[in-house]
Design a protein around this motif. Structure first.
Motif, PDB file in Angstrom:
ATOM      1  N   VAL A   1       0.846  -1.199   0.000  1.00  0.00           N
ATOM      2  CA  VAL A   1       0.000   0.000   0.000  1.00  0.00           C
ATOM      3  C   VAL A   1       0.882   1.250   0.000  1.00  0.00           C
ATOM      4  O   VAL A   1       1.675   1.445   0.934  1.00  0.00           O
ATOM      5  CB  VAL A   1      -0.917   0.019   1.246  1.00  0.00           C
ATOM      6  CG1 VAL A   1      -1.891   1.187   1.173  1.00  0.00           C
ATOM      7  CG2 VAL A   1      -1.667  -1.298   1.389  1.00  0.00           C
ATOM      8  N   PRO A   2       0.776   2.115  -1.017  1.00  0.00           N
ATOM      9  CA  PRO A   2       1.644   3.297  -1.086  1.00  0.00           C
ATOM     10  C   PRO A   2       1.625   4.170   0.173  1.00  0.00           C
ATOM     11  O   PRO A   2       2.678   4.592   0.644  1.00  0.00           O
ATOM     12  CB  PRO A   2       1.091   4.047  -2.305  1.00  0.00           C
ATOM     13  CG  PRO A   2       0.571   2.950  -3.194  1.00  0.00           C
ATOM     14  CD  PRO A   2      -0.042   1.960  -2.239  1.00  0.00           C
ATOM     15  N   SER A   3       0.447   4.439   0.712  1.00  0.00           N
ATOM     16  CA  SER A   3       0.404   5.323   1.880  1.00  0.00           C
ATOM     17  C   SER A   3       1.041   4.671   3.102  1.00  0.00           C
ATOM     18  O   SER A   3       1.699   5.340   3.905  1.00  0.00           O
ATOM     19  CB  SER A   3      -1.043   5.734   2.186  1.00  0.00           C
ATOM     20  OG  SER A   3      -1.878   4.603   2.304  1.00  0.00           O
ATOM     21  N   LEU A   4       0.882   3.356   3.252  1.00  0.00           N
ATOM     22  CA  LEU A   4       1.514   2.670   4.374  1.00  0.00           C
ATOM     23  C   LEU A   4       3.021   2.577   4.186  1.00  0.00           C
ATOM     24  O   LEU A   4       3.782   2.612   5.154  1.00  0.00           O
ATOM     25  CB  LEU A   4       0.909   1.280   4.552  1.00  0.00           C
ATOM     26  CG  LEU A   4      -0.562   1.241   4.967  1.00  0.00           C
ATOM     27  CD1 LEU A   4      -1.042  -0.197   5.092  1.00  0.00           C
ATOM     28  CD2 LEU A   4      -0.783   1.990   6.276  1.00  0.00           C
ATOM     29  N   THR A   5       3.456   2.459   2.945  1.00  0.00           N
ATOM     30  CA  THR A   5       4.892   2.469   2.660  1.00  0.00           C
ATOM     31  C   THR A   5       5.512   3.763   3.160  1.00  0.00           C
ATOM     32  O   THR A   5       6.544   3.761   3.845  1.00  0.00           O
ATOM     33  CB  THR A   5       5.143   2.328   1.153  1.00  0.00           C
ATOM     34  OG1 THR A   5       4.648   1.062   0.717  1.00  0.00           O
ATOM     35  CG2 THR A   5       6.620   2.436   0.820  1.00  0.00           C
TER      36      THR A   5
ATOM     37  N   GLU B   1       8.914   6.585   6.872  1.00  0.00           N
ATOM     38  CA  GLU B   1       9.180   7.815   7.620  1.00  0.00           C
ATOM     39  C   GLU B   1       9.400   7.541   9.110  1.00  0.00           C
ATOM     40  O   GLU B   1      10.150   8.248   9.778  1.00  0.00           O
ATOM     41  CB  GLU B   1       8.010   8.786   7.454  1.00  0.00           C
ATOM     42  CG  GLU B   1       7.872   9.377   6.061  1.00  0.00           C
ATOM     43  CD  GLU B   1       8.905  10.444   5.761  1.00  0.00           C
ATOM     44  OE1 GLU B   1       9.606  10.882   6.698  1.00  0.00           O
ATOM     45  OE2 GLU B   1       9.037  10.822   4.589  1.00  0.00           O
ATOM     46  N   THR B   2       8.742   6.501   9.616  1.00  0.00           N
ATOM     47  CA  THR B   2       8.781   6.224  11.048  1.00  0.00           C
ATOM     48  C   THR B   2       9.881   5.255  11.435  1.00  0.00           C
ATOM     49  O   THR B   2      10.526   5.410  12.490  1.00  0.00           O
ATOM     50  CB  THR B   2       7.417   5.662  11.501  1.00  0.00           C
ATOM     51  OG1 THR B   2       6.375   6.546  11.067  1.00  0.00           O
ATOM     52  CG2 THR B   2       7.356   5.513  13.017  1.00  0.00           C
ATOM     53  N   LEU B   3      10.099   4.263  10.578  1.00  0.00           N
ATOM     54  CA  LEU B   3      11.041   3.188  10.890  1.00  0.00           C
ATOM     55  C   LEU B   3      11.987   2.951   9.714  1.00  0.00           C
ATOM     56  O   LEU B   3      11.860   1.959   8.986  1.00  0.00           O
ATOM     57  CB  LEU B   3      10.263   1.904  11.216  1.00  0.00           C
ATOM     58  CG  LEU B   3       9.316   1.975  12.420  1.00  0.00           C
ATOM     59  CD1 LEU B   3       8.289   0.857  12.354  1.00  0.00           C
ATOM     60  CD2 LEU B   3      10.127   1.889  13.712  1.00  0.00           C
TER      61      LEU B   3
ATOM     62  N   THR C   1       5.614   5.512  -4.278  1.00  0.00           N
ATOM     63  CA  THR C   1       6.499   6.568  -4.765  1.00  0.00           C
ATOM     64  C   THR C   1       7.039   7.476  -3.670  1.00  0.00           C
ATOM     65  O   THR C   1       7.815   8.385  -3.968  1.00  0.00           O
ATOM     66  CB  THR C   1       5.752   7.428  -5.799  1.00  0.00           C
ATOM     67  OG1 THR C   1       4.557   7.957  -5.190  1.00  0.00           O
ATOM     68  CG2 THR C   1       5.368   6.588  -7.012  1.00  0.00           C
ATOM     69  N   ARG C   2       6.618   7.271  -2.450  1.00  0.00           N
ATOM     70  CA  ARG C   2       7.108   8.077  -1.335  1.00  0.00           C
ATOM     71  C   ARG C   2       7.635   7.176  -0.235  1.00  0.00           C
ATOM     72  O   ARG C   2       7.024   6.146   0.037  1.00  0.00           O
ATOM     73  CB  ARG C   2       5.984   8.965  -0.779  1.00  0.00           C
ATOM     74  CG  ARG C   2       5.436   9.997  -1.750  1.00  0.00           C
ATOM     75  CD  ARG C   2       6.484  10.995  -2.142  1.00  0.00           C
ATOM     76  NE  ARG C   2       5.960  12.008  -3.030  1.00  0.00           N
ATOM     77  CZ  ARG C   2       5.721  13.276  -2.675  1.00  0.00           C
ATOM     78  NH1 ARG C   2       5.968  13.673  -1.446  1.00  0.00           N
ATOM     79  NH2 ARG C   2       5.251  14.139  -3.548  1.00  0.00           N
ATOM     80  N   PRO C   3       8.728   7.579   0.406  1.00  0.00           N
ATOM     81  CA  PRO C   3       9.612   8.711   0.114  1.00  0.00           C
ATOM     82  C   PRO C   3      10.251   8.571  -1.277  1.00  0.00           C
ATOM     83  O   PRO C   3      10.384   7.459  -1.795  1.00  0.00           O
ATOM     84  CB  PRO C   3      10.681   8.620   1.209  1.00  0.00           C
ATOM     85  CG  PRO C   3      10.102   7.740   2.268  1.00  0.00           C
ATOM     86  CD  PRO C   3       9.200   6.795   1.573  1.00  0.00           C
ATOM     87  N   VAL C   4      10.649   9.694  -1.841  1.00  0.00           N
ATOM     88  CA  VAL C   4      11.161   9.685  -3.215  1.00  0.00           C
ATOM     89  C   VAL C   4      12.471   8.918  -3.330  1.00  0.00           C
ATOM     90  O   VAL C   4      12.811   8.436  -4.419  1.00  0.00           O
ATOM     91  CB  VAL C   4      11.340  11.120  -3.739  1.00  0.00           C
ATOM     92  CG1 VAL C   4      10.001  11.808  -3.867  1.00  0.00           C
ATOM     93  CG2 VAL C   4      12.257  11.936  -2.828  1.00  0.00           C
ATOM     94  N   ASP C   5      13.199   8.771  -2.239  1.00  0.00           N
ATOM     95  CA  ASP C   5      14.483   8.064  -2.279  1.00  0.00           C
ATOM     96  C   ASP C   5      14.372   6.632  -1.759  1.00  0.00           C
ATOM     97  O   ASP C   5      15.382   6.015  -1.415  1.00  0.00           O
ATOM     98  CB  ASP C   5      15.544   8.825  -1.485  1.00  0.00           C
ATOM     99  CG  ASP C   5      15.151   9.018  -0.022  1.00  0.00           C
ATOM    100  OD1 ASP C   5      13.981   8.732   0.335  1.00  0.00           O
ATOM    101  OD2 ASP C   5      16.005   9.452   0.778  1.00  0.00           O
TER     102      ASP C   5
END
Length: 239
Positions: free
Chosen positions: A7-11, A16-18, A30-34
């Motif tokens: 799932v993109p939003s869960l990715t 971001e958190t871990l 596609t996020r984070p971009v890196d």
């Protein structure tokens, strides 16, 4: 901990958190971009063999974005699969807490607190608006009942004309959408990429708001900015 996200939003939320926990994600993440992980196909057609080869401790999925047969195949291969259901903004807070805890988070990330605070009293569009919200064309499909994006818009003062439809994403002929006489047409840039040159021309004489699909449909770090970003786009279309 080794996690694969379907799932993109869960990715985005997990990355971001871990940092370092994710080992695989879909091509649409596609996020984070890196983000540098193994790509395992799409949300609707994941490479089960590739996921199994990654030997994750957990696969995170969503009841709407991912197909039951794929999730069943992952479970049959011995993998632990966590399936989220997010159809309202409050559900997002609960499910994000559940996912992040399952992935090893020991506390609530700051971005989640900021996102919940941002939605406590969003500014909205000023007054109420009745809208149609296409998510696809050829054929035209719109938001119907019981959707996360619909709840997001409702909290900003935008009601949907098809919110009581029996289907969650009904196919509605363009002529019917026009005849419904909405106050506003909301055109996100995903899943179909509506643009200034592709979408508004189908609704002559009606105000059209081109909005960020990520801020409308993703439940993750983007929720912190979503009320402001969406409200600005919606207000601009109604001027």
């Amino acid at each position: 901990m080794r996690v694969v996200s379907l799932v993109p939003s869960l990715t985005e939320a997990v990355a971001e958190t871990l940092p370092g926990v994710l080992v695989g994600a879909t091509d649409w993440c596609t996020r984070p971009v890196d983000l540098d992980v193994t790509r395992i196909g799409g949300t609707k057609n994941p490479r089960v063999d590739r996921i199994v080869a990654l030997a994750p401790d957990l696969v995170i999925a969503n009841e709407e974005e991912n197909r039951a047969p794929d999730l069943d195949a992952l479970r049959a291969a011995g993998l632990d699969v966590l399936v989220t259901e997010v159809r309202t903004v409050p559900q997002a807070w609960t499910e994000l807490d559940r996912v992040l805890t399952a992935c090893g988070a020991r506390g609530r990330p700051r971005w989640l607190d900021e996102a919940e605070a941002a939605w406590a009293s969003p500014l909205g569009v000023g007054g109420r608006a009745r809208a149609v919200v296409p998510i696809w064309r050829r054929p035209w499909m719109v938001l119907g009942r019981d959707t996360f994006a619909g709840d997001v818009l409702a909290r900003l003062g935008v009601g949907q004309l098809y919110a009581a439809h029996t289907e969650r994403y009904p196919r509605v002929p363009l002529e019917e959408l026009r005849a419904a006489a909405p106050d506003l047409v909301v055109l996100p840039d995903e899943p179909y990429r509506f643009t200034a040159d592709d979408g508004p021309e189908a609704f002559p004489g009606l105000p059209c708001a081109l909005v960020s699909g990520r801020h409308l449909t993703w439940y993750g770090p983007s929720l912190a900015r979503a009320p402001r970003v969406l409200a600005e786009a919606l207000r601009a279309a109604r001027r």
